[in-house]
Design a protein around this motif. Structure first.
Motif, PDB file in Angstrom:
ATOM      1  N   TRP A  50       2.391   2.649  -3.562  1.00  0.00           N
ATOM      2  CA  TRP A  50       1.701   3.527  -4.495  1.00  0.00           C
ATOM      3  C   TRP A  50       1.404   4.916  -3.912  1.00  0.00           C
ATOM      4  O   TRP A  50       1.217   5.862  -4.657  1.00  0.00           O
ATOM      5  CB  TRP A  50       0.390   2.868  -4.949  1.00  0.00           C
ATOM      6  CG  TRP A  50       0.618   1.497  -5.485  1.00  0.00           C
ATOM      7  CD1 TRP A  50       0.391   0.328  -4.867  1.00  0.00           C
ATOM      8  CD2 TRP A  50       1.186   1.181  -6.743  1.00  0.00           C
ATOM      9  NE1 TRP A  50       0.770  -0.737  -5.664  1.00  0.00           N
ATOM     10  CE2 TRP A  50       1.258  -0.228  -6.845  1.00  0.00           C
ATOM     11  CE3 TRP A  50       1.640   1.946  -7.823  1.00  0.00           C
ATOM     12  CZ2 TRP A  50       1.767  -0.895  -7.952  1.00  0.00           C
ATOM     13  CZ3 TRP A  50       2.142   1.290  -8.940  1.00  0.00           C
ATOM     14  CH2 TRP A  50       2.211  -0.118  -8.984  1.00  0.00           C
ATOM     15  N   SER A  51       1.368   5.029  -2.599  1.00  0.00           N
ATOM     16  CA  SER A  51       1.072   6.330  -1.985  1.00  0.00           C
ATOM     17  C   SER A  51       2.323   7.096  -1.588  1.00  0.00           C
ATOM     18  O   SER A  51       2.243   8.255  -1.191  1.00  0.00           O
ATOM     19  CB  SER A  51       0.179   6.139  -0.742  1.00  0.00           C
ATOM     20  OG  SER A  51       0.850   5.314   0.226  1.00  0.00           O
ATOM     21  N   GLY A  52       3.459   6.457  -1.701  1.00  0.00           N
ATOM     22  CA  GLY A  52       4.703   7.119  -1.302  1.00  0.00           C
ATOM     23  C   GLY A  52       5.272   7.984  -2.408  1.00  0.00           C
ATOM     24  O   GLY A  52       4.614   8.299  -3.408  1.00  0.00           O
ATOM     25  N   ASP A  53       6.517   8.359  -2.253  1.00  0.00           N
ATOM     26  CA  ASP A  53       7.172   9.219  -3.228  1.00  0.00           C
ATOM     27  C   ASP A  53       7.603   8.412  -4.452  1.00  0.00           C
ATOM     28  O   ASP A  53       8.019   7.252  -4.347  1.00  0.00           O
ATOM     29  CB  ASP A  53       8.395   9.886  -2.589  1.00  0.00           C
ATOM     30  CG  ASP A  53       7.992  10.846  -1.469  1.00  0.00           C
ATOM     31  OD1 ASP A  53       6.872  11.403  -1.551  1.00  0.00           O
ATOM     32  OD2 ASP A  53       8.784  11.011  -0.529  1.00  0.00           O
ATOM     33  N   SER A  81       0.826  -1.210   0.000  1.00  0.00           N
ATOM     34  CA  SER A  81       0.000   0.000   0.000  1.00  0.00           C
ATOM     35  C   SER A  81       0.859   1.259   0.000  1.00  0.00           C
ATOM     36  O   SER A  81       0.552   2.236  -0.691  1.00  0.00           O
ATOM     37  CB  SER A  81      -0.942  -0.010   1.211  1.00  0.00           C
ATOM     38  OG  SER A  81      -0.190  -0.070   2.424  1.00  0.00           O
ATOM     39  N   ASN A  82       1.927   1.263   0.769  1.00  0.00           N
ATOM     40  CA  ASN A  82       2.812   2.417   0.782  1.00  0.00           C
ATOM     41  C   ASN A  82       3.554   2.609  -0.536  1.00  0.00           C
ATOM     42  O   ASN A  82       4.026   3.701  -0.826  1.00  0.00           O
ATOM     43  CB  ASN A  82       3.830   2.293   1.919  1.00  0.00           C
ATOM     44  CG  ASN A  82       3.170   2.396   3.291  1.00  0.00           C
ATOM     45  OD1 ASN A  82       2.080   2.955   3.416  1.00  0.00           O
ATOM     46  ND2 ASN A  82       3.833   1.854   4.312  1.00  0.00           N
TER      47      ASN A  82
END
Length: 448
Positions: free
Chosen positions: A314-317, A311-312
């Motif tokens: 795609w939502s991270g940098d 999940s992180n």
């Protein structure tokens, strides 16, 4: 009584209606219409047109190779077991001994990447030659289509003539059977009245039986010829057709004087060899130009992401990167592969030159042979036409003599056999003349 008359009238009306409907379903075809239909529906002609469409697609494919090529890739990975990378321990612990390493995990558990690449050909000699070769191949497909259509025209015309001759032969046998049937009835009456012998009746009966067998064979020959014509035309066998032209009506088409002095046109076979020669020449040039370098420009844009869980990821940098550059490919040594290909190309060109000379010589022979065949066929046709007229005259005289009691029925039977043979020979000669005409038109390159 009135009821029976009404039923009988209805039956007659329905029979007439069914016969009219059956004839209405039969499609009439002239010789020209048969050829036109075949050029549209014959399987070989249709495949030849499809081959042209395929050649056009090949030209488009070769053209597309010179346009920008754009590709995009999106990937996501999970390291099931994160790899361990050895790292000098002294960087983390100054007191560590020299040469001591510790295991460090540099790779994240999850990674994702988006890459877009654009490449553009700047110079490639093979591209332009390949594009020209594709267009030449399309020309070859056009030439092959013409050659296929000529074969279709030839086969349809010969099949059409075959049906007409078979039908005439069947009609001749029927007419001959009718004559013998009448003679048989008259001879039986004479035998019953004591003016003829039993052997006279038996002799004519044998002739009658033989002709009946020939009629069955003639009907089969007509049926087979018709099916062959439908096949050459590309028509379903279930379709009923009638032939408008007659063999005697087409006799006026035997314009021998014009054909015998016709010089003709260039044959399609020569165009075919010339086009193949052009293709071989382009192949030679393509192999020669392989010694030249190739220059391409390319640009790559990419974005990458890393994360400890999905999940992180795609939502991270996301980290961006791009690269632009050119690639120059210089051929140095290929083990003489191109050299041997060029050698094969030159041999192929010489072979095509020899083939062209052979085709030209063969065309000269075909013209001479076809002219002689047509001349001989026309001479034979004149002879058989005269023989038919004489045989008919002999039969009429023999029949009159027999009816007047000054001749024998044996003379009538023999005269009838001679007439049948003369009529058969006449239509066979007429068929041979038409076939010779088609062959000469093909040899002259004017068949259509």
């Amino acid at each position: 009584m009135n009821f029976k008359l009404a039923i009988l009238s209805l039956i007659i009306f329905l029979n007439g209606y069914w016969i009219t409907e059956a004839r209405a379903q039969e499609t009439p075809f002239t010789l020209e219409e048969s050829v036109s239909y075949a050029l549209e529906n014959n399987a070989e002609a249709r495949n030849a047109r499809l081959e042209i469409e395929a050649a056009r697609g090949l030209v488009g494919e070769r053209t597309a190779e010179g346009l920008p090529q754009i590709n995009a890739n999106l990937n996501a990975t999970k390291n099931l077991v994160v790899p361990i990378t050895p790292f000098p321990a002294v960087f983390l612990d100054p007191e560590a001994q020299e040469g001591e390493f510790i295991g460090v995990q540099f790779s994240p558990e999850f990674t994702a990447g988006l890459t877009a690449t654009v490449s553009q050909m700047i110079f490639n000699g093979s591209y332009f030659i390949g594009l020209k070769a594709a267009k030449t191949y399309r020309q070859l497909a056009e030439v092959d289509r013409k050659l296929t259509e000529l074969e279709v025209i030839e086969n349809v015309k010969k099949a059409y003539y075959s049906v007409l001759v078979s039908g005439e032969r069947e009609a001749l046998v029927k007419a001959n059977l009718s004559r013998i049937d009448t003679l048989l009835k008259e001879t039986k009456i004479l035998y019953e009245e004591g003016f003829a012998e039993k052997i006279d009746v038996s002799r004519i009966q044998v002739q009658h039986n033989n002709i009946q067998t020939e009629l069955d064979k003639a009907k089969t020959a007509t049926l087979v010829s018709m099916r062959l014509l439908k096949f050459q035309m590309g028509m379903p066998q279930s379709q009923e057709i009638t032939l408008v032209d007659t063999i005697t009506g087409l006799e006026s088409l035997l314009d021998a004087e014009r054909l015998l002095v016709e010089e003709g046109e260039q044959r399609v076979e020569i165009d075919q060899v010339n086009t193949n020669y052009d293709l071989a020449t382009l192949d030679l040039k393509n192999n020669q130009i392989q010694y030249m370098p190739r220059l391409d420009a390319n640009y790559t844009f990419q974005r990458n992401a890393f994360g400890g869980n999905f999940s992180n990821l795609w939502s991270g940098d996301w980290f961006t990167g791009s690269v632009i550059g050119v690639t120059l490919q210089i051929p140095i040594f290929d083990g003489f592969t191109k050299r041997y290909k060029i050698q094969q190309n030159r041999v192929q060109l010489r072979q095509l030159e020899v083939q062209k000379e052979s085709v030209l010589q063969n065309i000269v022979i075909e013209k001479f042979q076809s002219r002689q065949n047509l001349i001989n066929s026309l001479k034979a046709l004149d002879v058989q036409r005269e023989n038919r007229d004489l045989a008919l005259e002999v039969f009429d005289m023999a029949k009159i003599k027999y009816q007047e009691g000054v001749g024998s029925n044996l003379e009538v039977v023999e005269a009838d056999s001679a007439l049948k043979e003369a009529e058969t020979n006449y239509f066979s000669a007429l068929y041979d003349a038409f076939i010779a005409k088609v062959d000469l038109e093909k040899a002259l390159g004017i068949l259509k």
